[in-house]
Write an enzyme that holds these catalytic residues in place. Structure first.
Site, short mmCIF file in Angstrom:
data_model
loop_
_atom_site.label_atom_id
_atom_site.label_comp_id
_atom_site.label_asym_id
_atom_site.label_seq_id
_atom_site.Cartn_x
_atom_site.Cartn_y
_atom_site.Cartn_z
N MET A 30 36.65 40.61 55.49
CA MET A 30 38.03 40.62 55.96
C MET A 30 38.29 41.93 56.72
SD MET A 30 40.33 38.49 53.35
CE MET A 30 40.69 39.77 52.18
N TYR A 32 38.10 46.07 57.90
CA TYR A 32 38.31 47.40 57.32
C TYR A 32 37.04 47.79 56.55
CZ TYR A 32 41.39 51.31 56.87
OH TYR A 32 41.95 52.55 57.02
N HIS A 34 33.59 49.19 55.00
CA HIS A 34 33.17 50.43 54.34
C HIS A 34 31.69 50.33 53.99
CE1 HIS A 34 33.49 47.95 50.79
NE2 HIS A 34 34.78 47.75 51.02
N GLU A 35 31.18 51.30 53.24
CA GLU A 35 29.73 51.33 52.96
C GLU A 35 29.27 50.09 52.17
OE1 GLU A 35 31.72 53.88 52.77
OE2 GLU A 35 30.73 55.75 53.33
N HIS A 37 30.32 46.99 52.75
CA HIS A 37 30.01 46.01 53.79
C HIS A 37 28.74 46.42 54.54
CE1 HIS A 37 34.55 45.66 53.56
NE2 HIS A 37 34.16 44.43 53.30
N LYS A 149 30.57 42.95 43.72
CA LYS A 149 31.86 43.41 43.18
C LYS A 149 32.79 42.21 42.98
CE LYS A 149 35.06 45.85 45.46
NZ LYS A 149 36.36 45.18 45.22
N GLN A 153 33.69 35.38 42.94
CA GLN A 153 33.60 34.79 44.28
C GLN A 153 32.15 34.39 44.59
OE1 GLN A 153 35.65 36.20 48.03
NE2 GLN A 153 33.72 37.27 48.32
N ARG A 187 40.86 48.00 49.68
CA ARG A 187 42.16 48.25 49.05
C ARG A 187 42.28 49.68 48.49
NH1 ARG A 187 41.85 42.41 47.79
NH2 ARG A 187 43.66 41.46 48.77
O1 PAF Z 1 35.16 38.95 50.11
C1 PAF Z 1 35.89 38.86 51.12
O2 PAF Z 1 36.09 39.82 51.86
C2 PAF Z 1 36.56 37.52 51.41
O3 PAF Z 1 36.97 36.88 50.26
C3 PAF Z 1 35.70 36.59 52.29
C4 PAF Z 1 34.44 36.17 51.55
C5 PAF Z 1 35.33 37.29 53.59
C6 PAF Z 1 36.47 35.33 52.65
O4 PAF Z 1 37.62 35.62 53.36
#
Ligand code: PAF
Length: 282
Positions: A30, A32, A34-35, A37, A149, A153, A187
């Site tokens: 989504m 923004y 950071h490390e 990602h 984390k 999901q 966040r």
């Molecule tokens: O983990 C996230 O950033 C979101 O839930 C995702 C998997 C990109 C779906 O919008």
């Protein structure tokens, strides 16, 4: 590295790569970045010839009282990070590109989503499953990368891929932490200086839980009570949940007699943060 905003552009590019016999990894985000990602992008670049990063704040996974409007966005920063880590394409659509007028098909899941974040955020996983399955259909990657984390999901997405016969390998990557222990999260930027200090109570309680498991404690209530007590000492913290579940079913368990997930969600001021550990990683 290219940034595209339409589904057609992504498809055209991926088709070209496929014609050249190249493999494709997808890192759904989504933005923004950071490390945390960055570690997903690194993993994708290691495993695949090309890496697509989706950068889309998905309205469908936010509840009415949640932070959709204030969710941080910075595509220039994201582009620089993706480029630095070797990503090849950013897909950065507007909401209308993903959800046209009259959009009415959803991917919903009746298992794994009743506990933990699914309990506190009732529409969340329907939004996540719907957008992730759309991204999978758009990019058609060989592999897709998600952080541990968001442990629930990750479990939900693995289950969806299995249920719907999606031919995509799902790779879960370890939690990346700040030097002082706080799990990286977009966040975290919401936190004031005082809240940032208070937020350390999340990782401290996770480390406490891990230590108790390492020392042989198997009573889940004893572990979660100790974690709750530690969090309770921080005046800015308000517990959403501290739970131990079966790592596969995400249902609460009383005793550590199988692989388990210990997951927490805690408000620091108005900011809701999550963290976790798997007993198998302790
Ligand atoms: O983990 C996230 O950033 C979101 O839930 C995702 C998997 C990109 C779906 O919008």
């Amino acid at each position: 590295m290219k940034i595209v905003t339409t589904i057609d552009e992504v498809r055209k590019q991926v088709k070209q790569w496929r014609a050249e016999g190249l493999t494709v990894g997808l890192v759904p985000t989504m933005g923004y970045l950071h490390e945390g990602h960055a570690s997903l992008i690194d993993a994708s670049c290691r495993d695949n010839d090309r890496t697509v990063v989706s950068d889309f704040v998905n309205p469908m996974q936010f509840g009415p009282a949640e932070d959709l409007e204030s969710y941080p966005r910075d595509i220039e920063h994201d582009a620089a990070l993706v480029e630095a880590h070797g990503g090849d394409l950013i897909f950065h659509p507007e909401p209308e590109e993903m959800y046209h007028d009259g959009f009415s098909s959803f991917v919903d899941m009746t298992v794994l989503t009743e506990e933990l974040c699914g309990l506190s955020r009732p529409v969340h996983f329907r939004g996540v499953c719907t957008v992730v399955s759309k991204l999978f259909h758009i990019v058609m990657p060989d592999r897709a990368y998600f952080g541990k984390k968001d442990a629930q999901q990750l479990a939900v997405i693995r289950h969806m891929v299995d249920d719907l016969n999606m031919d995509i390998e799902i790779i879960g990557c370890p939690i990346v932490r700040e030097a002082d222990g706080l799990a990286k999260s977009s966040r975290n930027t919401y936190l004031s200086e005082e809240e940032r200090k208070a937020a350390l109570v999340l990782s401290k309680s996770i480390f406490l839980g891990m230590e108790m498991v390492r020392n042989g404690e198997t009573d889940c209530k004893v572990i979660t009570d100790a974690m709750k007590q530690l969090i309770g000492q921080e005046p800015l913290a308000r517990i959403d949940y501290v739970k131990i579940t079966d790592a596969k079913t995400m249902q609460q368990i009383p005793v550590l007699d199988r692989p388990a997930l210990c997951a927490i969600a805690v408000y620091i001021g108005k900011t809701r943060l999550i963290d976790n550990f798997f007993t198998e990683d302790v």
